[in-house]
Design an enzyme around this catalytic site. Structure first.
Site, PDB file in Angstrom:
ATOM      1  CG  ASP A  98     -45.856  13.970  -8.488  1.00  0.00           C
ATOM      2  OD1 ASP A  98     -44.792  13.352  -8.274  1.00  0.00           O
ATOM      3  OD2 ASP A  98     -46.888  14.095  -7.827  1.00  0.00           O
ATOM      4  CG  ASN A 145     -37.100  11.966  -3.766  1.00  0.00           C
ATOM      5  OD1 ASN A 145     -35.931  12.823  -3.684  1.00  0.00           O
ATOM      6  ND2 ASN A 145     -38.302  12.367  -3.675  1.00  0.00           N
ATOM      7  CB  VAL A 167     -43.606   5.476  -5.486  1.00  0.00           C
ATOM      8  CG1 VAL A 167     -43.864   4.282  -6.406  1.00  0.00           C
ATOM      9  CG2 VAL A 167     -44.967   6.248  -5.046  1.00  0.00           C
ATOM     10  CG  HIS A 201     -40.179   7.761  -9.282  1.00  0.00           C
ATOM     11  ND1 HIS A 201     -40.281   6.733  -8.335  1.00  0.00           N
ATOM     12  CD2 HIS A 201     -40.314   8.987  -8.491  1.00  0.00           C
ATOM     13  CE1 HIS A 201     -40.465   7.332  -7.018  1.00  0.00           C
ATOM     14  NE2 HIS A 201     -40.501   8.619  -7.227  1.00  0.00           N
ATOM     15  CG  HIS A 211     -39.273  13.738  -8.657  1.00  0.00           C
ATOM     16  ND1 HIS A 211     -40.514  13.859  -8.231  1.00  0.00           N
ATOM     17  CD2 HIS A 211     -38.905  12.626  -7.897  1.00  0.00           C
ATOM     18  CE1 HIS A 211     -40.914  12.764  -7.159  1.00  0.00           C
ATOM     19  NE2 HIS A 211     -39.891  12.128  -7.101  1.00  0.00           N
TER      20      HIS A 211
HETATM   21  P1  DGP Z   1     -41.019   9.942  -4.331  1.00  0.00           P
HETATM   22  O1  DGP Z   1     -40.983  10.778  -3.044  1.00  0.00           O
HETATM   23  O2  DGP Z   1     -39.763  10.332  -4.913  1.00  0.00           O
HETATM   24  O3  DGP Z   1     -41.203   8.284  -4.242  1.00  0.00           O
HETATM   25  O4  DGP Z   1     -42.053  10.417  -5.389  1.00  0.00           O
HETATM   26  C1  DGP Z   1     -43.303   9.778  -5.576  1.00  0.00           C
HETATM   27  C2  DGP Z   1     -44.207  10.543  -6.461  1.00  0.00           C
HETATM   28  O5  DGP Z   1     -45.204   9.882  -6.994  1.00  0.00           O
HETATM   29  C3  DGP Z   1     -45.127  11.761  -5.580  1.00  0.00           C
HETATM   30  O6  DGP Z   1     -44.340  13.160  -5.980  1.00  0.00           O
HETATM   31  C4  DGP Z   1     -46.183  11.644  -5.748  1.00  0.00           C
HETATM   32  C5  DGP Z   1     -46.441  10.803  -6.884  1.00  0.00           C
HETATM   33  N1  DGP Z   1     -47.461   9.705  -7.041  1.00  0.00           N
HETATM   34  C6  DGP Z   1     -47.856   8.878  -6.027  1.00  0.00           C
HETATM   35  N2  DGP Z   1     -49.060   7.780  -6.302  1.00  0.00           N
HETATM   36  C7  DGP Z   1     -49.130   8.433  -7.775  1.00  0.00           C
HETATM   37  C8  DGP Z   1     -50.058   7.946  -8.416  1.00  0.00           C
HETATM   38  O7  DGP Z   1     -51.113   6.947  -8.327  1.00  0.00           O
HETATM   39  N3  DGP Z   1     -50.059   8.753  -9.705  1.00  0.00           N
HETATM   40  C9  DGP Z   1     -49.419   9.572 -10.063  1.00  0.00           C
HETATM   41  N4  DGP Z   1     -49.376  10.387 -10.995  1.00  0.00           N
HETATM   42  N5  DGP Z   1     -48.487  10.194  -9.113  1.00  0.00           N
HETATM   43  C10 DGP Z   1     -48.340   9.648  -7.798  1.00  0.00           C
END
Ligand code: DGP
Length: 139
Positions: free
Chosen positions: A30, A86, A95, A99, A101
Site C-alpha cells: 500500500d 472496505n 479506490v 481489493h 487489505h
Molecule cells: P480503500 O480505502 O479500501 O479503498 O483502500 C485504498 C488503498 O489504496 C489505500 O490504503 C491507499 C492505497 N492506494 C491508493 N492509491 C495507490 C497507488 O497508486 N499505489 C498503491 N500502492 N496504493 C495505493
C-alpha cells in the site's frame, strides 16, 4: 477501466511494489501504509466493490488464500494480521477496484492515541491534586 489506478498497476502502467501475482490476483504494498506491513490483494478483473461479486464466485476465497500465503512469507501468519475489505464510501472504500487489505505490525496511530489519552488523564489528575482546575474544595 482506463482510469482505474489499480488496473494500471496490474497492467504495469503505474509503478507499485508487487509482492505476489498469479492468473487471478496481484498483491502489492500500500502506498499509504497504516502499519509496517500493509499489502493490497487485488483481483486482475475490474470489479468495483464486494457487492459486485456474483454469488458462488470463488474469487474471494482465492484472495483469502493469497493473504494466507503472503502472511506466511512475511512471517506474521502466527503472530497475527488483519484481513478486510472496505465496501463503498460509507465503508471507507476510496479506490473502486475490489481489493483486500492485509495489515500487520505495530499500529503506531493507535499507540499515539493511547499515549495521548493516558497523558491527558494524568494531566487532569495532577491539576486536580494541585487544585489548579477548580475542582478541589477549599476548607
Ligand atoms: P480503500 O480505502 O479500501 O479503498 O483502500 C485504498 C488503498 O489504496 C489505500 O490504503 C491507499 C492505497 N492506494 C491508493 N492509491 C495507490 C497507488 O497508486 N499505489 C498503491 N500502492 N496504493 C495505493
Amino acid at each position: 477501466m482506463t482510469d482505474c489506478i489499480f488496473c494500471k498497476i496490474i497492467e504495469g502502467k503505474l509503478p507499485a511494489k508487487k509482492i505476489y501475482e498469479d492468473d487471478q490476483a496481484v498483491a502489492f504494498w500500500d502506498a499509504n501504509p497504516a502499519s509496517p506491513i500493509h499489502i493490497l490483494i487485488v483481483p486482475r478483473v475490474h470489479i468495483p466493490t464486494l457487492n459486485d461479486i456474483p454469488d458462488g464466485d470463488t474469487l474471494l476465497c482465492h484472495m483469502g488464500e493469497v493473504a494466507k500465503r503472503i502472511a506466511q512469507d512475511l512471517g506474521v501468519a502466527e503472530s497475527g494480521y488483519r484481513f478486510f475489505i472496505n465496501v463503498n464510501k460509507g465503508g471507507g472504500q476510496v479506490v473502486f477496484h475490489l481489493h483486500a487489505h492485509l495489515i500487520s505490525g505495530n499500529d503506531l496511530g493507535t499507540f499515539f492515541i493511547k499515549v495521548a489519552i493516558i497523558g491527558a488523564t494524568l494531566w487532569r489528575k495532577l491539576l486536580s491534586i494541585l487544585g489548579a482546575d477548580g475542582t478541589r474544595r477549599k476548607n
